[in-house]
Design a protein around this motif. Structure first.
Motif, PDB file in Angstrom:
ATOM      1  N   VAL A 218      11.112  21.620 -20.223  1.00  0.00           N
ATOM      2  CA  VAL A 218      11.086  20.162 -20.079  1.00  0.00           C
ATOM      3  C   VAL A 218      12.000  19.519 -21.119  1.00  0.00           C
ATOM      4  O   VAL A 218      12.771  18.604 -20.816  1.00  0.00           O
ATOM      5  CB  VAL A 218       9.641  19.626 -20.219  1.00  0.00           C
ATOM      6  N   LEU A 219      11.926  20.013 -22.365  1.00  0.00           N
ATOM      7  CA  LEU A 219      12.792  19.495 -23.428  1.00  0.00           C
ATOM      8  C   LEU A 219      14.256  19.780 -23.111  1.00  0.00           C
ATOM      9  O   LEU A 219      15.118  18.895 -23.254  1.00  0.00           O
ATOM     10  CB  LEU A 219      12.408  20.134 -24.762  1.00  0.00           C
ATOM     11  N   LEU A 220      14.553  21.012 -22.684  1.00  0.00           N
ATOM     12  CA  LEU A 220      15.940  21.386 -22.391  1.00  0.00           C
ATOM     13  C   LEU A 220      16.514  20.527 -21.260  1.00  0.00           C
ATOM     14  O   LEU A 220      17.664  20.063 -21.345  1.00  0.00           O
ATOM     15  CB  LEU A 220      16.007  22.864 -22.017  1.00  0.00           C
ATOM     16  N   ASP A 221      15.729  20.301 -20.216  1.00  0.00           N
ATOM     17  CA  ASP A 221      16.188  19.457 -19.107  1.00  0.00           C
ATOM     18  C   ASP A 221      16.572  18.064 -19.607  1.00  0.00           C
ATOM     19  O   ASP A 221      17.582  17.490 -19.179  1.00  0.00           O
ATOM     20  CB  ASP A 221      15.090  19.331 -18.054  1.00  0.00           C
ATOM     21  N   GLU A 222      15.779  17.549 -20.518  1.00  0.00           N
ATOM     22  CA  GLU A 222      16.040  16.212 -21.048  1.00  0.00           C
ATOM     23  C   GLU A 222      17.308  16.207 -21.896  1.00  0.00           C
ATOM     24  O   GLU A 222      18.133  15.284 -21.814  1.00  0.00           O
ATOM     25  CB  GLU A 222      14.832  15.741 -21.868  1.00  0.00           C
ATOM     26  N   GLU A 226      22.484  14.712 -21.747  1.00  0.00           N
ATOM     27  CA  GLU A 226      23.482  14.166 -22.677  1.00  0.00           C
ATOM     28  C   GLU A 226      24.829  14.893 -22.568  1.00  0.00           C
ATOM     29  O   GLU A 226      25.788  14.528 -23.249  1.00  0.00           O
ATOM     30  CB  GLU A 226      22.954  14.285 -24.117  1.00  0.00           C
ATOM     31  N   PHE A 227      24.922  15.925 -21.702  1.00  0.00           N
ATOM     32  CA  PHE A 227      26.137  16.724 -21.579  1.00  0.00           C
ATOM     33  C   PHE A 227      26.698  16.609 -20.159  1.00  0.00           C
ATOM     34  O   PHE A 227      26.020  16.151 -19.232  1.00  0.00           O
ATOM     35  CB  PHE A 227      25.849  18.184 -21.927  1.00  0.00           C
ATOM     36  N   LEU A 239      20.158  21.679 -27.980  1.00  0.00           N
ATOM     37  CA  LEU A 239      18.886  21.161 -28.485  1.00  0.00           C
ATOM     38  C   LEU A 239      19.079  20.210 -29.658  1.00  0.00           C
ATOM     39  O   LEU A 239      18.266  19.292 -29.867  1.00  0.00           O
ATOM     40  CB  LEU A 239      17.978  22.318 -28.915  1.00  0.00           C
ATOM     41  N   GLY A 240      20.136  20.408 -30.436  1.00  0.00           N
ATOM     42  CA  GLY A 240      20.375  19.556 -31.586  1.00  0.00           C
ATOM     43  C   GLY A 240      19.238  19.626 -32.585  1.00  0.00           C
ATOM     44  O   GLY A 240      18.671  20.697 -32.855  1.00  0.00           O
TER      45      GLY A 240
END
Length: 290
Positions: A218-222, A226-227, A239-240
């Protein structure tokens, strides 16, 4: 005509306030039986206008002289409805936990102290049942609450104290004291808050450690929003700063991600080049945004 006032507890203001006496009835008992008087009053809070019923028991036979040789008559004051015991909003709790907790608080409020002692123990049992905590004895189940990370070791020690109190109340019919029940209420409410309330209240408001792979995705999809398609970077770049949210090493997470990409189960990234990371001998996997 100015109404008489008394210092009385207000259930709405949740403190003692000045109350106007709206009406009073006095019932004096036969002195040959037991010399006392019961005074019933309807009172209204001067702060919020809440109306309550006040009962005062005047114990004339228990009167005693003070330092000025003036007789003091002991009084017992009760206000109805009684102040609610318990401070938690229970609407989101599991039904069984809410039911036992509320019944226990009501017993404590109404002076049924032995039942309240049993009830606090039963509340712990209800939470263990709801959370699937196994064990033949409650002592084992409390320890398992801690071993599964739901509570701390120190919390489990406190819960054992409530277990002892509940056992004494149930098996020895030993009535707990007001102080012990007040402490038990604080401990049980802390348990409920830890298990049920904190995560719900903090969800989406505070960053949380990610331990499950599904939450990582879920985090990765979000972050991939930005890319652009064709961007090629290693996982930490995508992930930054949020790399810190992953519990432990990212290698296990990345291993699962690679397996899902390889099986075609995760389609937002595909494998890119492998490159050395600084002076490390390890190859760093890059991914391409699809």
């Amino acid at each position: 005509m100015t109404k008489k006032t008394v210092w009385n507890y207000c259930i709405k203001c949740k403190q003692n306030t000045n109350h106007d006496i709206e009406g009073t009835h006095q019932e004096e008992h036969d002195p040959d039986d037991y010399h006392c008087m019961v005074e019933h009053s309807v009172v209204k809070c001067r702060g919020c206008d809440t109306v309550s019923f006040r009962q005062v028991f005047h114990d004339y036979e228990g009167a005693y002289p003070d330092y000025n040789d003036e007789w003091v008559v002991p009084r017992e004051i009760e206000t109805f409805p009684k102040a609610q015991t318990g401070n938690l909003d229970t609407k989101h709790l599991p039904e069984i936990v809410e039911s036992i907790y509320q019944e226990t608080c009501n017993a404590y409020r109404d002076g049924a102290l032995t039942l309240a002692g049993i009830g606090f123990r039963a509340t712990i049992e209800a939470i263990c049942n709801d959370q699937g905590i196994t064990g033949k004895e409650l002592s084992t189940r409390i320890n398992n609450l801690a071993s599964k990370g739901l509570i701390s070791k120190k919390d489990s020690t406190r819960l054992h104290s409530i277990r002892f109190m509940g056992n004494d109340a149930a098996h020895d019919i030993k009535k707990p004291t007001q102080k012990s029940l007040q402490a038990a209420l604080i401990i049980v409410e802390h348990l409920i808050t830890t298990v049920y309330i904190i995560d719900r209240e903090s969800a989406g408001k505070l960053d949380a450690i990610i331990e499950d792979y599904s939450k990582f995705e879920v985090l990765l999809d979000e972050k991939l929003k930005e890319f652009s398609a064709g961007d090629e970077y290693p996982l930490p770049k995508f992930l930054g700063k949020d790399t810190r949210l992953i519990s432990g090493s990212t290698k296990d997470i990345e291993k699962t991600l690679n397996a899902r990409i390889g099986k075609g189960e995760y389609t937002k990234l595909k494998f890119g080049k492998q490159d050395k990371y600084l002076d490390s001998k390890d190859q760093l996997q890059h991914y391409i945004v699809v």
